[in-house]
Scaffold this motif. Sequence first.
Motif, PDB file in Angstrom:
ATOM      1  N   VAL A 103       0.944  -1.417  -0.027  1.00 61.51           N
ATOM      2  CA  VAL A 103       0.075   0.017   0.147  1.00 61.51           C
ATOM      3  C   VAL A 103       0.909   1.325   0.034  1.00 61.51           C
ATOM      4  O   VAL A 103       0.676   2.209  -0.771  1.00 61.51           O
ATOM      5  N   GLU A 107       1.017   3.987  -2.990  1.00 55.55           N
ATOM      6  CA  GLU A 107       0.673   5.463  -2.790  1.00 55.55           C
ATOM      7  C   GLU A 107       1.740   6.058  -3.051  1.00 55.55           C
ATOM      8  O   GLU A 107       1.362   7.682  -3.519  1.00 55.55           O
ATOM      9  N   CYS A 121       2.190   4.538   6.563  1.00 56.77           N
ATOM     10  CA  CYS A 121       0.642   4.081   6.130  1.00 56.77           C
ATOM     11  C   CYS A 121       0.186   3.370   7.304  1.00 56.77           C
ATOM     12  O   CYS A 121       0.900   2.460   8.016  1.00 56.77           O
ATOM     13  N   ILE A 123      -2.773   0.732   8.208  1.00 53.22           N
ATOM     14  CA  ILE A 123      -3.752  -0.115   7.572  1.00 53.22           C
ATOM     15  C   ILE A 123      -4.718  -0.793   8.521  1.00 53.22           C
ATOM     16  O   ILE A 123      -4.223  -1.696   9.355  1.00 53.22           O
ATOM     17  N   GLY A 241      -5.317   3.411   5.579  1.00 56.12           N
ATOM     18  CA  GLY A 241      -5.700   2.488   4.449  1.00 56.12           C
ATOM     19  C   GLY A 241      -6.749   1.465   5.213  1.00 56.12           C
ATOM     20  O   GLY A 241      -7.066   1.280   6.455  1.00 56.12           O
ATOM     21  N   SER A 245     -11.133   3.411   5.169  1.00 60.73           N
ATOM     22  CA  SER A 245     -10.636   4.663   5.029  1.00 60.73           C
ATOM     23  C   SER A 245     -11.369   5.150   3.726  1.00 60.73           C
ATOM     24  O   SER A 245     -11.336   6.458   3.453  1.00 60.73           O
ATOM     25  N   THR A 282      -5.727   6.831   2.148  1.00 58.22           N
ATOM     26  CA  THR A 282      -5.117   6.481   0.887  1.00 58.22           C
ATOM     27  C   THR A 282      -6.028   6.654  -0.406  1.00 58.22           C
ATOM     28  O   THR A 282      -7.270   6.635  -0.085  1.00 58.22           O
ATOM     29  N   LYS A 285      -7.344   2.880  -2.428  1.00 64.56           N
ATOM     30  CA  LYS A 285      -8.237   2.059  -1.845  1.00 64.56           C
ATOM     31  C   LYS A 285      -7.906   0.449  -2.041  1.00 64.56           C
ATOM     32  O   LYS A 285      -6.803   0.266  -1.817  1.00 64.56           O
ATOM     33  N   ALA A 288      -4.559  -0.732  -3.908  1.00 68.08           N
ATOM     34  CA  ALA A 288      -3.261  -0.379  -3.719  1.00 68.08           C
ATOM     35  C   ALA A 288      -2.473  -1.783  -3.381  1.00 68.08           C
ATOM     36  O   ALA A 288      -1.201  -1.714  -3.764  1.00 68.08           O
TER      37      ALA A 288
END
Length: 310
Positions: A103, A107, A121, A123, A241, A245, A282, A285, A288
């Motif tokens: 991810v 990004e 990030c 998640i 994420g 998100s 993110t 979505k 990723a």
Amino acid sequence: MGGTSIKYGLVDSNGNIIHKGAIATGFEKEELLQNLTIIVDEYVSGSSGGVKGIGISMPGIVKENGFLLTAGAIQSFFGLNLKQEIEERTGIFTKIENDANAVAIAEKWLGNASDKRNYVCVILGTGVGGGIVINDQVYRGHNGMAGEFGWMIIDGIKDITDIETKSITQRAAIVCGLINQYNIQARKRKEKEVTDAREIFQKEEDGEQLAIEVVDQFLDDLAVGILNLIGCFDPEIILIGGAISSNEIFIKRIQKRLIMLEKKHQSMSFLIGKGLPSVVATKLKNDAGILGAVYQVKIAQEQLNKEMSK
């Protein structure tokens, strides 16, 4: 690859997803490897330009050589070199990446971190995973374990046998955190349990006291985790994420709760307006993971081509 489903796709070198599909994961090792091989074979036979590489993103502690120390819920893959297995079965160059790292990579390529060099990030899903990028490089740690934010302990460990019950995952993840904490209290009050976080947010909106209390604690716990990440990594931006998100109201609530905590933190409050990171969702979505895994293949092949041209 996740504990519930395998989402797959055919992607070109510019990050355009030409085709997507999904199948149930299954947990038996050989069956799962066969299913992965079938997916690749179907794309190979149906693609006029050929398949130049395979990228796989998945949960767990993933070493750079494709060896899986762990694999999330897919326990039959623990201790497996998945890169080697897939390359032997398909003859195609393969890269394996931790899903949260994927991810973060995606990004940077096509998402909300395209102009950032240092970012994190977070998640949110069954647990809390993370991807850390420092000076444009994914930070993996010694074992490839860096970014297991859900393992962080936040409070109350005295006289607790399993201190992981006080971890970010079990307090601020969506499934193991929010849903589980709600259901623990629901059982005590002999109320109906839930299986979907959206039910809890709806109950909160409807004024149910239990939902109000649990969501308030959930937001505090998640914001505390993010506050700690700011202190540890000083990122330019923090990306949230996971499926939740997509909920803009949720992102705004986290932003507001984090600002509230920053103001109450004597040292950090001094830095408000002087470069503390913003928290945003993110951009890519559910795509990723696929895009991050593919980008790793793209970069590896570009480096190989440069070496061969020397």
